[in-house]
Design a protein around this motif. Structure first.
Motif, short mmCIF file in Angstrom:
data_model
loop_
_atom_site.label_atom_id
_atom_site.label_comp_id
_atom_site.label_asym_id
_atom_site.label_seq_id
_atom_site.Cartn_x
_atom_site.Cartn_y
_atom_site.Cartn_z
N CYS A 121 -8.12 0.55 3.69
CA CYS A 121 -9.30 -0.10 3.12
C CYS A 121 -8.85 -1.36 2.40
O CYS A 121 -7.77 -1.40 1.82
N THR A 122 -9.70 -2.36 2.44
CA THR A 122 -9.45 -3.58 1.69
C THR A 122 -10.33 -3.53 0.44
O THR A 122 -11.55 -3.42 0.54
N THR A 123 -9.69 -3.57 -0.71
CA THR A 123 -10.40 -3.56 -1.98
C THR A 123 -10.27 -4.94 -2.60
O THR A 123 -9.17 -5.48 -2.68
N THR A 124 -11.40 -5.52 -2.98
CA THR A 124 -11.41 -6.87 -3.56
C THR A 124 -11.65 -6.78 -5.06
O THR A 124 -12.54 -6.07 -5.52
N PHE A 125 -10.80 -7.50 -5.80
CA PHE A 125 -10.96 -7.61 -7.25
C PHE A 125 -11.38 -9.04 -7.55
O PHE A 125 -10.62 -9.99 -7.34
N GLN A 135 -8.36 -11.04 -5.87
CA GLN A 135 -7.26 -10.26 -5.31
C GLN A 135 -7.82 -9.35 -4.23
O GLN A 135 -8.82 -8.68 -4.45
N GLU A 136 -7.18 -9.33 -3.06
CA GLU A 136 -7.53 -8.37 -2.02
C GLU A 136 -6.31 -7.50 -1.78
O GLU A 136 -5.22 -8.01 -1.51
N ILE A 137 -6.50 -6.20 -1.92
CA ILE A 137 -5.41 -5.26 -1.74
C ILE A 137 -5.77 -4.34 -0.58
O ILE A 137 -6.83 -3.72 -0.58
N VAL A 138 -4.87 -4.27 0.41
CA VAL A 138 -5.06 -3.36 1.55
C VAL A 138 -4.14 -2.17 1.31
O VAL A 138 -2.93 -2.33 1.11
N GLU A 139 -4.72 -0.97 1.31
CA GLU A 139 -3.96 0.25 1.03
C GLU A 139 -4.54 1.39 1.84
O GLU A 139 -5.70 1.35 2.24
#
Length: 176
Positions: A121-125, A135-139
């Motif tokens: 999932c890509t979570t955007t901060f 910030q986009e974090i893929v985890e």
């Protein structure tokens, strides 16, 4: 492989059973044979062929039922990956903290194992500040995410909030 010798008139043979396999039919040779539908009472020997059952667990809360594919061992399996709000990351050997066995574009071979889909999932901060990029974090789905603390001269960073309101959070769980 099992065999069955025909010694009298036979109209149908009993379907044998084998754990982890599905019966593929009776054939006229131990390997590379032709499937036999009608049996002759002529002393011929017929051979049971087996499909190996490979199981795929989609591994998310609203997932369809597990998929069991029965094919000859070593043959390539073609699966349609469900469309959802996450990206398919591959097939792993455990439902959580597993080892990647097949990547998203790898050929999957029928082998009788059980595989678990992992998703990212890509979570955007959203920094909510001019001049500071989001910030986009893929985890992997379900894993903890700890976003970086942002700094801008003359501004005080007080924390991250889910949906812009509520309690401040220091970590989040990625989900589709």
């Amino acid at each position: 492989e099992e065999d069955s010798t025909i010694t009298s008139q036979v109209t149908a043979l009993e379907q044998p059973a084998r754990d982890g396999y599905s019966f593929a039919g009776w054939y006229d040779a131990p390997s590379d044979g032709n499937k036999v539908e009608a049996f002759l009472a002529d002393g011929s020997t017929y051979y049971a062929y087996w499909y190996v059952d490979t199981t795929f667990v989609w591994n998310y809360p609203t997932a369809p039922q597990n998929t069991v594919v029965s094919q000859f061992e070593g043959t390539v399996i073609n699966l349609d990956i469900p469309s959802r709000n996450a990206t398919f990351a591959g097939w792993y050997n455990n439902s959580s903290d597993g080892e990647l066995i097949y990547g998203p574009s790898d050929d999957i071979l029928a082998d009788g194992e059980t595989y678990y889909a992992y998703w990212t999932c890509t979570t955007t901060f959203n920094s909510n500040m001019d001049g500071i990029s989001n910030q986009e974090i893929v985890e992997l789905e379900g894993k903890e995410i700890i976003p970086a603390i942002i700094y801008k001269p003359g501004k005080e960073f007080i924390g991250w909030y889910l949906d812009g309101e509520g309690d401040r959070q220091n970590s989040f769980i990625s989900n589709g």
